[in-house]
Design a protein around this motif. Sequence first.
Motif, PDB file in Angstrom:
ATOM      1  N   GLN A  87       0.841   4.028  -2.874  1.00 54.41           N
ATOM      2  CA  GLN A  87       0.572   5.428  -2.539  1.00 54.41           C
ATOM      3  C   GLN A  87       1.466   5.826  -1.368  1.00 54.41           C
ATOM      4  N   GLU A 107      -0.564   7.417   7.678  1.00 54.27           N
ATOM      5  CA  GLU A 107      -1.937   7.412   8.157  1.00 54.27           C
ATOM      6  C   GLU A 107      -2.134   6.331   9.216  1.00 54.27           C
ATOM      7  N   SER A 145      -8.421  -2.819   2.040  1.00 56.19           N
ATOM      8  CA  SER A 145      -9.544  -3.647   1.594  1.00 56.19           C
ATOM      9  C   SER A 145     -10.050  -3.226   0.215  1.00 56.19           C
ATOM     10  N   ARG A 146      -9.844  -1.955  -0.121  1.00 60.61           N
ATOM     11  CA  ARG A 146     -10.283  -1.463  -1.429  1.00 60.61           C
ATOM     12  C   ARG A 146      -9.175  -1.530  -2.477  1.00 60.61           C
ATOM     13  N   LEU A 147      -7.964  -1.892  -2.053  1.00 61.91           N
ATOM     14  CA  LEU A 147      -6.839  -1.912  -2.984  1.00 61.91           C
ATOM     15  C   LEU A 147      -7.040  -2.896  -4.143  1.00 61.91           C
ATOM     16  N   LEU A 169      -8.789   0.076   5.840  1.00 64.02           N
ATOM     17  CA  LEU A 169      -9.899   0.393   4.955  1.00 64.02           C
ATOM     18  C   LEU A 169      -9.423   0.529   3.505  1.00 64.02           C
ATOM     19  N   LYS A 170      -8.314   1.247   3.312  1.00 69.62           N
ATOM     20  CA  LYS A 170      -7.798   1.427   1.955  1.00 69.62           C
ATOM     21  C   LYS A 170      -7.221   0.129   1.414  1.00 69.62           C
ATOM     22  N   THR A 190      -9.254  -1.319  -6.615  1.00 73.87           N
ATOM     23  CA  THR A 190      -8.566  -0.200  -7.277  1.00 73.87           C
ATOM     24  C   THR A 190      -7.572  -0.682  -8.321  1.00 73.87           C
ATOM     25  N   TRP A 198       0.129   7.570   1.871  1.00 73.51           N
ATOM     26  CA  TRP A 198      -0.686   6.869   2.871  1.00 73.51           C
ATOM     27  C   TRP A 198       0.152   6.230   3.975  1.00 73.51           C
ATOM     28  N   LEU A 227      -7.364   3.392   8.956  1.00 72.30           N
ATOM     29  CA  LEU A 227      -7.537   3.934   7.612  1.00 72.30           C
ATOM     30  C   LEU A 227      -6.764   3.111   6.592  1.00 72.30           C
ATOM     31  N   LYS A 228      -5.580   2.620   7.012  1.00 63.72           N
ATOM     32  CA  LYS A 228      -4.807   1.760   6.120  1.00 63.72           C
ATOM     33  C   LYS A 228      -5.562   0.472   5.826  1.00 63.72           C
ATOM     34  N   LEU A 278       0.830  -1.204   0.000  1.00 62.24           N
ATOM     35  CA  LEU A 278       0.000   0.000   0.000  1.00 62.24           C
ATOM     36  C   LEU A 278       0.862   1.250   0.000  1.00 62.24           C
TER      37      LEU A 278
END
Length: 359
Positions: free
Chosen positions: A180, A186, A196-198, A193-194, A201, A183, A190-191, A176
Amino acid sequence: REQNADCVHCVPAVLASFPLCQLTEEDLTQNPLFCKFLATLSHHVDRTGLAVSLKEELEKAERELQTQRLAWLQSESLFRLLQEMIQDHCVRQHHNSTSSEDNKFYETMEQCLLVAQCVRQLDPSSTTGQEQPPLLGLSAKHVLDLMPPEKDVRHMKQRLLAELEIRLKKKCFNILSYYQPDWEDESEGLKNLKLSRLPETLESESKRVEALREKEWERATLLQRQTHYYLSELMGCMQILQSLILDYHLKAQKELDKKKVDYLEAKCQIVIRKIRAEMLQLQLDTYTAEKISAHRKIKEKLDAELKAVRAEKQSAESMLSSFEILGQEFEALVQEYSQLRLEIDNKSWALREFSQHSH
């Protein structure tokens, strides 16, 4: 006419269905039957020329290959992660003191990993679907007897899940942060959450890249077709230009020759005038005012001498004409006088010589 009308309507679809072919709209409109054949053929092949049935089989084989590749990647990733954990523990054990519980955990895991590798080498049928003769008379059962005690294996498995989760989570955070870098600072929530969406993406970006590649391929194909059309048009223009040159070459050559002659005449006149000017300049440089005055005086003197010579000549001619009146008798006297004069001159010379030698 109906065939030509149908051909005009299906030309764009045919060109889009066969982008790799060097076809133009003119080729298809001039050959309506061939255009109709390609339109029918486009329902049975894809844009690359592959048959539809073969394309389906190829896609099925690619899906199966992708599934097997994913399974292999999962097992290979897990195997390398376990090896990395064992290597890290060996490094820590070498530099720092480790607890007996950690040593027991990693020793059990390493032994299980080695036994699993040996079993896989001795019995590859589970992965390759082929039977292999036993190696040195050993079987998977002989190697499985070297497994650690069941109690140690159970405790190792209970702890291994947590260790793997921590390791995998750390690696995911590294991925991650690489994807990015902003990030990295952070919070962990929040990591997560992001993270899980990676996958979504990355998948969307992969699709976007594939779409861009498809567009680039279409543009390259269009550029190739337009280049071919442009070259064909250029060749036609060159042929027309060549015919115009051949047709009007003689007329233009006649006018060109006339202008060339006029130019050479004018240039010749200029050269003649220039030579004349150089001659006059040479005369001016050669005959100065002093030289002209001297030449004028010389001319006057020569003219005076010429006048005197002419007067003397005229008097001699008048005397000769008067002597000629006397006739042949005077001529005899003249010859006699000339003879006597010659004798007198000879005797005078002899007398001088004699007088000179006598002294």
